[in-house]
Design an enzyme around this catalytic site. Sequence first.
Site, short mmCIF file in Angstrom:
data_model
loop_
_atom_site.label_atom_id
_atom_site.label_comp_id
_atom_site.label_asym_id
_atom_site.label_seq_id
_atom_site.Cartn_x
_atom_site.Cartn_y
_atom_site.Cartn_z
N ARG A 131 0.82 -1.21 0.00
CA ARG A 131 0.00 0.00 0.00
C ARG A 131 0.85 1.25 0.00
O ARG A 131 0.58 2.22 -0.72
CB ARG A 131 -0.92 -0.01 1.23
CG ARG A 131 -2.02 -1.03 1.11
CD ARG A 131 -2.57 -1.43 2.46
NE ARG A 131 -1.58 -2.25 3.17
CZ ARG A 131 -1.88 -3.04 4.18
NH1 ARG A 131 -3.12 -3.10 4.63
NH2 ARG A 131 -0.94 -3.76 4.78
N ARG B 181 6.94 -9.37 -4.58
CA ARG B 181 6.71 -10.81 -4.66
C ARG B 181 5.64 -11.14 -5.69
O ARG B 181 5.76 -12.08 -6.45
CB ARG B 181 6.29 -11.35 -3.29
CG ARG B 181 7.45 -11.87 -2.47
CD ARG B 181 6.94 -12.54 -1.25
NE ARG B 181 5.86 -11.75 -0.66
CZ ARG B 181 5.28 -12.01 0.50
NH1 ARG B 181 5.67 -13.03 1.20
NH2 ARG B 181 4.32 -11.24 0.97
N HIS C 278 13.31 7.44 12.34
CA HIS C 278 12.16 6.54 12.16
C HIS C 278 10.82 7.27 12.36
O HIS C 278 10.09 6.99 13.30
CB HIS C 278 12.27 5.33 13.10
CG HIS C 278 11.50 4.13 12.62
ND1 HIS C 278 11.90 2.84 12.82
CD2 HIS C 278 10.34 4.03 11.92
CE1 HIS C 278 11.02 2.00 12.29
NE2 HIS C 278 10.07 2.72 11.74
N ILE C 279 10.54 8.21 11.46
CA ILE C 279 9.35 9.06 11.62
C ILE C 279 8.36 8.92 10.45
O ILE C 279 7.56 9.82 10.20
CB ILE C 279 9.73 10.55 11.79
CG1 ILE C 279 10.65 11.03 10.64
CG2 ILE C 279 10.40 10.78 13.15
CD1 ILE C 279 10.86 12.54 10.64
N GLY C 280 8.42 7.78 9.77
CA GLY C 280 7.56 7.60 8.59
C GLY C 280 6.10 7.94 8.83
O GLY C 280 5.45 8.61 8.03
N ARG D 287 12.76 -1.09 7.08
CA ARG D 287 13.49 -1.56 8.26
C ARG D 287 14.97 -1.57 7.93
O ARG D 287 15.36 -1.96 6.83
CB ARG D 287 13.04 -2.98 8.66
CG ARG D 287 11.65 -3.08 9.26
CD ARG D 287 11.53 -2.41 10.62
NE ARG D 287 10.19 -2.54 11.20
CZ ARG D 287 9.20 -1.67 11.05
NH1 ARG D 287 9.39 -0.57 10.34
NH2 ARG D 287 8.02 -1.88 11.61
N GLU E 202 18.33 0.74 16.43
CA GLU E 202 17.61 1.98 16.74
C GLU E 202 17.35 2.07 18.23
O GLU E 202 17.04 1.05 18.84
CB GLU E 202 16.27 2.02 15.98
CG GLU E 202 16.46 2.02 14.48
CD GLU E 202 15.13 2.09 13.72
OE1 GLU E 202 14.07 2.26 14.36
OE2 GLU E 202 15.16 1.96 12.49
C1 GLV Z 1 6.74 1.77 11.39
O1 GLV Z 1 7.87 1.52 11.10
C2 GLV Z 1 5.67 0.90 11.17
O2 GLV Z 1 5.89 -0.28 10.86
O3 GLV Z 1 4.52 1.35 11.31
C1 GLV Z 2 2.73 -2.74 4.11
O1 GLV Z 2 3.85 -2.94 4.44
C2 GLV Z 2 2.21 -1.62 3.37
O2 GLV Z 2 2.84 -1.20 2.39
O3 GLV Z 2 1.16 -1.11 3.80
#
Ligand code: GLV
Ligand code: GLV
Length: 320
Positions: A157, A178, A286-288, A238, A267
Site C-alpha cells: 500500500r 513478490r 524513524h518518523i515515517g 526496516r 535503533e
Molecule cells: C513503522 O515503522 C511501522 O511499521 O509502522
Molecule cells: C505494508 O507494508 C504496506 O505497504 O502497507
Amino acid sequence: MKPKIFITRMMDEQVAAPLREKFDVRMWESETEPVPRTVLLKEAADAEALWTVISDRIDREIIEAGKKLRIIANMAVGFNNIDIEAAKEHDVVVTNTPDVLTETTADLTFALLLSTARQLTVAESELRKGNWKSWSPMQYTGMDAGGATIGIVGMGRIGEAVARRAKGFNMTVLYHNRNRKPDAEAAYGFEYRELDDLLKEADFVVLLTPYTKETAGLIGARELALMKKTAVLINVSRGGIVDEAALYNALKDHTIWAAGLDVFETEPVPLENPLLTLPNVTVLPHIGSASIRTRLAMMKLNAQAMVDVLEGREPENRVE
Ligand code: GLV
Ligand code: GLV
C-alpha cells in the site's frame, strides 16, 4: 476484576481514558524511555492485552510469561518485533495498524527522497553555521527527481502511494514485488522488474518491503554495485534490509551518490554508527508515520483491537 491491559509507552489520555472504563489499564509512564525488559516481563505475566510499539521486542519469553495474554496490539504496520510463531502456538492474537499510515508514510518517503536528492539538510545546516557566504553556481547542487526513474522495492500500500506521487513528478515508475500488480500496471503504467534490473535502471531506489527472513540483508555489496554511480537509495522500511557496512563503503567510495535513511539496523542509532560521518547520507529518526492525525488514528486502531479481542470479537487488523 477488570482484565488488565499493559501499554508499553505513555499514551494520550484521549485514547487511554475510554479503555480505563472497561479495563485495568497500566502504562509504562514515559513517552521516550522504552520499558525495561524486567518490567515488561512482570507486567506481561498477568496482562490479557499488551499494547506494543516497534522498539519492544516481544519474543517467546514474553509471550510465554503472559499466561493470560489474549492479544498483542502493535502500534505499527510492521510487526517484525513480535515472534509470530510463538503467538500462534499460544493462541495470542496479533494486530497491526495498516492503512491509516499509508499516505503519511508515502509523504515522508517523498520528502526524504527530495531532501536527499537536493542535499537539503546539508544546505540548511551550512546556512545555520554561517557558512553561506555567497551564491555560487555549483554549491549544494544535487540530483533531479522530476522526470527521473524511481524503482520501488516492495509494492504494498505504501509503495503504491509513493508511486502515485512519483507520477506527479513525471517519473518512470519501476517496481519489484513478490507478486505482480497488473491493476496498478494498467492503471498507472508502473513497470515490473526483476530486482537486479531495477537496481541497474533506477535513479532512485526506494525500499518499502516488510522485514522478513527473505528480505533481511536484501541490499548488500553485490546489489549496491549494480546501482548507478548517480543513484540515491531511500530506506523507510526496516534497517536490516540493507547491509549497513556495505552501504557505508558504497557511499564513501561514491559508487552510489547518496542515501536517505529513516531506519537503521540498531535503533535509536548509536552516534558511533559510521554512516553518520558521511555527508552524502540524510538521516531521520524513524518518523515515517509521524503526523499528529496518523499517530492518533494508529492509537485508536490499537485501542479498538484490544476492546474487540477482550470482548470476544474478531479484530479488524489481525496479522495472526
Ligand atoms: C513503522 O515503522 C511501522 O511499521 O509502522
Ligand atoms: C505494508 O507494508 C504496506 O505497504 O502497507
